[in-house]
Scaffold this motif. Structure first.
Motif: not given
Length: 381
Positions: A103-105, A107-108, A221
Motif C-alpha cells: 500500500d505504501a509503495q 501511494e508513493k 522498503d
C-alpha cells in the motif's frame, strides 16, 4: 463472441484518438527531427488517465482495463510511436507496482506515475551483456542495514533520463532467475548516473539511455515484492508489455495504410490514380487484411489478461504477428509512395524507421517463437 466495445472502452479510445490527432500528430515530425522529449505532453496524457489506464481510481488511474489500454495505444501510435512507447513503459511500471507493491509503495509511486508528477516510468532490466537472457545480468543489490546498495549498469532504458520512477532488477543472491530481485528507484537518487542519449534509427523522440549504479543506496522498503521474485515479476510484466508493443505495431501500420490510401488516390500516373493499378491495390488489400488480423490477435490477448486468464502464448502471438506485419506494412507504404516515401516530406519514412524496433524490444521475434512453441507443447502435449 461479443466484439462490441463497452462504453468505457469506447470513451478511452475516443479520448486517446482526439488527443493523438489534435495534440500529438501535428508535432510528431518536429519531435522526431529535434529528438524532443515532450515532458508537458506526457503530463497532459496523465491528466487524461492515459498513464494509468489499467490502474484503480484510488491511485489515480482510469480503471478502464487492458482492452481500453490496447485501444489507446493503437490511437497514440498512429500519431507518434515515440509518444506511445513512453506511454507504454509508464503504464507497465505503474501496473507492476500497483499489482505487486504494498500500500505504501502504491501511494508513493503509482500516484506519481498516474498524475504525471514523475513525468514517465522506466523499466530497467536489460544490460549490455544481458538482453534476451536477463538471468545473465550482473547488476547487484546488497542489503546494508535499512538500505539496498545497487552497483552495475543497464542498457537501452526508455525515458531513463527523465523518469521519476524506475523499476530496476538486480542480483541479490541465489542461482539463475531465483537470485534476481526488483527494486523501485527514484530518478535523481545519489549514485544513479545517466549515460548518453542513444542516437537511434527510429523512435527518435523517445529518450533511450544507459544507466550506471555506483553504490546507489535506496531504502529497504523499495524492494518490490519478495526478495528473489524479480525474474518472475519481469516475465509477468513483459507478457503485458508485449500487448502494448503489439498495439503500437497496429497503430503504426494503420497510419501507414491510411497514408498509402490517401496518396494512391491523389497520385496520378499514366492517366489514372495509381491506386487503380492492380499491383498497388493488392498491396493495400494485404495491408488491410493483415492489420485486421493483428488487431484481433492483440485484443484477444488483452481481453484474456483483463479476465485474469493465462495469456502468455496469446501475447507472444500478438506481438510476433503484429510487429512483423507492421514492418511489412511500412515497407509497402514506402514503395507505394515511390521516391516521396524515401524523404521526410511524407510521414511514411518515419513510420518505416519507427516500426523496425518492434520485432526487437519487449522480446525479439525469435524469443516470441520460443515462447509460443513452449506454450504450444504444454497445450497440445
Amino acid at each position: 463472441m461479443n466484439l462490441e466495445l463497452t462504453e468505457t472502452q469506447t470513451l478511452i479510445r475516443d479520448t486517446a484518438r482526439k488527443f493523438a490527432r489534435e495534440r500529438v500528430a501535428p508535432q510528431a515530425r518536429t519531435f522526431d527531427r529535434e529528438e524532443t522529449f515532450a515532458t508537458e505532453l506526457y503530463r497532459e496524457l496523465a491528466s487524461l488517465g492515459l498513464m494509468g489506464v489499467n490502474i484503480s481510481a484510488k491511485y489515480g488511474g482510469a480503471e478502464a482495463g487492458v482492452v481500453a489500454y490496447s485501444l489507446a495505444m493503437m490511437e497514440m501510435s498512429a500519431a507518434c510511436a515515440s509518444t506511445s512507447v513512453t506511454m507504454a513503459v509508464t503504464n507497465m511500471c505503474a501496473e507492476l507496482i500497483h499489482t505487486y507493491g504494498n500500500d505504501a509503495q502504491r501511494e508513493k509511486f503509482v500516484t506519481r506515475l498516474t498524475s504525471g508528477e514523475a513525468v514517465a516510468g522506466s523499466f530497467a532490466l536489460s544490460e549490455p551483456h544481458a538482453g534476451s537472457d536477463p538471468r545473465a545480468m550482473r547488476t547487484t543489490a546488497v542489503r546494508r542495514g535499512d538500505t539496498w546498495v545497487l552497483n552495475g549498469s543497464k542498457q537501452w532504458i526508455t525515458s531513463g533520463e527523465y523518469a521519476g520512477v524506475m523499476v530496476v532488477w538486480a542480483q541479490t543472491g541465489g542461482q539463475g532467475g531465483k537470485g534476481i530481485s526488483a527494486f523501485i528507484v527514484e530518478g535523481g537518487t545519489p549514485g544513479l548516473h545517466v549515460g548518453k542519449h542513444e542516437d537511434k534509427m527510429g523512435l527518435r523522440a523517445s529518450n533511450t539511455v544507459s544507466l550506471t549504479f555506483e553504490d546507489c543506496a535506496i531504502p529497504a522498503d523499495n524492494l518490490l515484492g519478495k526478495e528473489g521474485d524479480g525474474f518472475k515479476l519481469a516475465m509477468i510484466a513483459l507478457d503485458g508489455g508485449r500487448i502494448g508493443i503489439a498495439s503500437q505495431a497496429c497503430g503504426v501500420a494503420r497510419a501507414a495504410l491510411d497514408a498509402s490510401v490517401r496518396y494512391a488516390k491523389d497520385r496520378k500516373a499514366f492517366g489514372q490514380a495509381i491506386g487503380e493499378f492492380q499491383g498497388l491495390s493488392f498491396m493495400m488489400a494485404n495491408m488491410a487484411t493483415e492489420l485486421e488480423a493483428a488487431e484481433l490477435l492483440t485484443l484477444r490477448a488483452a481481453s484474456l489478461k483483463e479476465e485474469g486468464k493465462p495469456f502468455t502464448r496469446e501475447a507472444s502471438m500478438a506481438k510476433l504477428f503484429a510487429s512483423e506485419m507492421s514492418n511489412r506494412a511500412v515497407d509497402k507504404a514506402v514503395q507505394i509512395h515511390g521516391g516521396y516515401g524515401y524523404i521526410d516530406e511524407f510521414p511514411v519514412e518515419r513510420y518505416f524507421r519507427d516500426a523496425r524496433v518492434q520485432t526487437i524490444y519487449e522480446g525479439t521475434s525469435e524469443v516470441q517463437r520460443l515462447v509460443i512453441a513452449r506454450e504450444t507443447f504444454k497445450l497440445f502435449g
